[in-house]
Design a protein around this motif. Sequence first.
Motif: not given
Length: 719
Positions: A656-671, A682-688
């Motif tokens: 939860e914390i990791f996602l909260q912090r880094y999700k802005p780096l993947c703006p096409d998926t969130w919000p 999982k999605l985020l680190i694939k993207h990164l």
Amino acid sequence: MTDLTMTHQTLEVKESLEERCNKILRNMEASLTARDRVGIQDFVLLDPHTSESAFLDNLRKRFHENLIYTYIGTLLVSVNPYKELDIYSKKQMDTYMGVNFFELPPHIYALADNVFRTMQSEFNNHFILISGESGAGKTEASKKILQFYAVSCPSTKLLNNVRDRLLLSNPVLEAFGNAKTLKNDNSSRFGKYMDIQFDHQGGAVGGHILSYLLEKSRVVHQNHGERNFHIFYQLVEGGEEDLLRWLGLERNCKNYSYLVQGDCAKVSSINDKSDWKTVRKALSVIEFSESDIENLFGIIASVLHLGNIKFDADARGYASLSNYQEMHWVSKLLGIPAQVLQQGLTHRKIEAKSEEVLTPFSVDHAVYARDALAKAVYGRTFNWLVNKINESLANKDSSRKTVIGLLDIYGFEVFNVNSFEQFCINYCNEKLQQLFIELTLKSEQEEYEMEGIEWEPVPYFNNKIICDLVEEKHRGIISLLDEECLRPGEATDLTFLEKMEEKMGGHPHFLTHKLADQKTRKTLDRGDFRLLHYAGEVTYCVVGFLDKNNDLLYRNGKEVMRQSKNAIIKHCFPPTEPDSKRRPETVVTQFKSSLVGLTEILMSKEPWYVRCIKPNEAKQPGRFDDVLIRHQVKYLGLMEHLRVRRAGFAYRRKYEIFLQRYKPLCPDTWPKWKGTAAEGVKLLIKHLGFRSDEYKMGRTKIFIRHPRTLFATEDAFQV
Ligand code: ATP
Ligand code: MG
């Protein structure tokens, strides 16, 4: 935002991530290329099967190149250079400010900066545990960290005030709490935990100090080659003529019996005169009023005068003062009527039926009572000093702060003769080692298991067995000591020893003359007991244990002090204090509880570690004593730490914390995202674009192998 711009932004993120990773790798490669000459700057990069010898080789290589810092992941190893290095300038501070850990060569500033930035980004509390034996460089390290924060944090005029006080609290506390020992010319004789408080903009807005068990016995006794607390020499050597005259002191340390026992009033590495000036100035900055300062030095001088009070036996064998001059000085400086003081020094009050009766002391008793008084006065004044500094560091604004705690205690020490003081100091070190083990080796490995991460356990020595030997309820050494202290008149140091032999015989970490085999017996006197500490064997002489643990101050000693007109003494001996009718806690039990409190404070924060190493016993630059250093590497658990670090993961965060912090780096998926946090990560680190060997997904957390990956991710924010 159109899809096109989002893709463009994402691309930039990726590029920057790669760039940052490359920069970090380039720094590592540079270190690998230079490896033959300067060694490797992070032990994690040594060959996977690093032996202790290879570890030592690396430290040695770096030490001879004046590279005293080396990492094991994010833990900093520091070897005391015993010489001034040109690595602590403002320019160096600027270089390390805001730069990622692994982009520059290891430095205490890099650690300090990294702690600060983690605190700011996660808005949580941290502490830096600085450990190592006496003389290894803990206090110096803590000062460097404090200086870094003082210079690097955003400042305003108001904050500058706090900053100056934070910095200047050091020379004051060192003057009153440090002393020359055989191990270290500036040895901390008290434990210090300091919180530095930061506001949400990162400004240092306040501080708070907790002090632990000052070695009061030093006030009245010093071993050969050691000194009393610095402040006494500073005052006598550096005090202005007028001041000395007012205090009734002569400018000659040799005239004071509390200063001559160690026979080394002058130390080449110490300049008492200029230190006096620093302390005097610091006291004004920390807002000590002139009357506080007058009272404070009145007390310091009184202690010296007290030490010079001698007793003769009168016709009946009772103590009488040999001369009155010193007593009159104490009376003047503490504002106590001479008659009251004189009576207090030569008589004790006892209760007979409902009456109070004065009985005269023998000469030995009188000397004992005088020393007890000197210790109590100094010890309580030290506590007053800490409180006063705290008042000046206190931040009155109630908005939420985050803190970085700095722990700098007295290091493990072994002398030819070790007493109650060493027992307490070494017990304290044992507890901190236990905390280190708990937080790094034990819980880390347990966590992998809990999270279902495949893991080959790394064996390590757990010193809990020694902590238990010392502190276990009803059975440990502390309990036995306290039990004996409850049997005044019957118990002696030797009955305490016998009790230990009875209860602890057969314990692998405990030995006495009686319990030892024939060969070992020769190395132990009858009044000794030996503990096999995590850091090595220490033989303690049992003489004085009961007495020092009781720390008795005769009741009318206190009563006499209560009549003082000196405001500090008045404060230190309040009229409401429970007197001898209620038994106060023993010294070691109070110490034990304060260490429990400290552990709780630390456990609620995120830990960082500086492990300090002493390169030689001669306190000389350029000397790397292999045997001594190998021993420290062993007992500090550095090899085990390295193994866990290398095989393990430097960072872990709840999904939860990791996602909260880094999700802005993947703006096409969130919000728009709706799945679970784990799926999101999982999605985020694939993207990164994390490499598959760089991370593992546990039950509730993501584990990242190397800090550089996380740092690079952090940096992506700055695009
Ligand atoms: P103790 O447990 O006795 O308090 P300590 O670990 O706090 O010991 P320090 O007082 O920090 O030891 O260091 C002892 C001495 O070593 C210092 O007075 C200084 O002379 C030298 N020293 C330590 N660290 C450094 C450093 N980074 N650069 C230069 N000299 C150092
Ligand atoms: Mg120290």
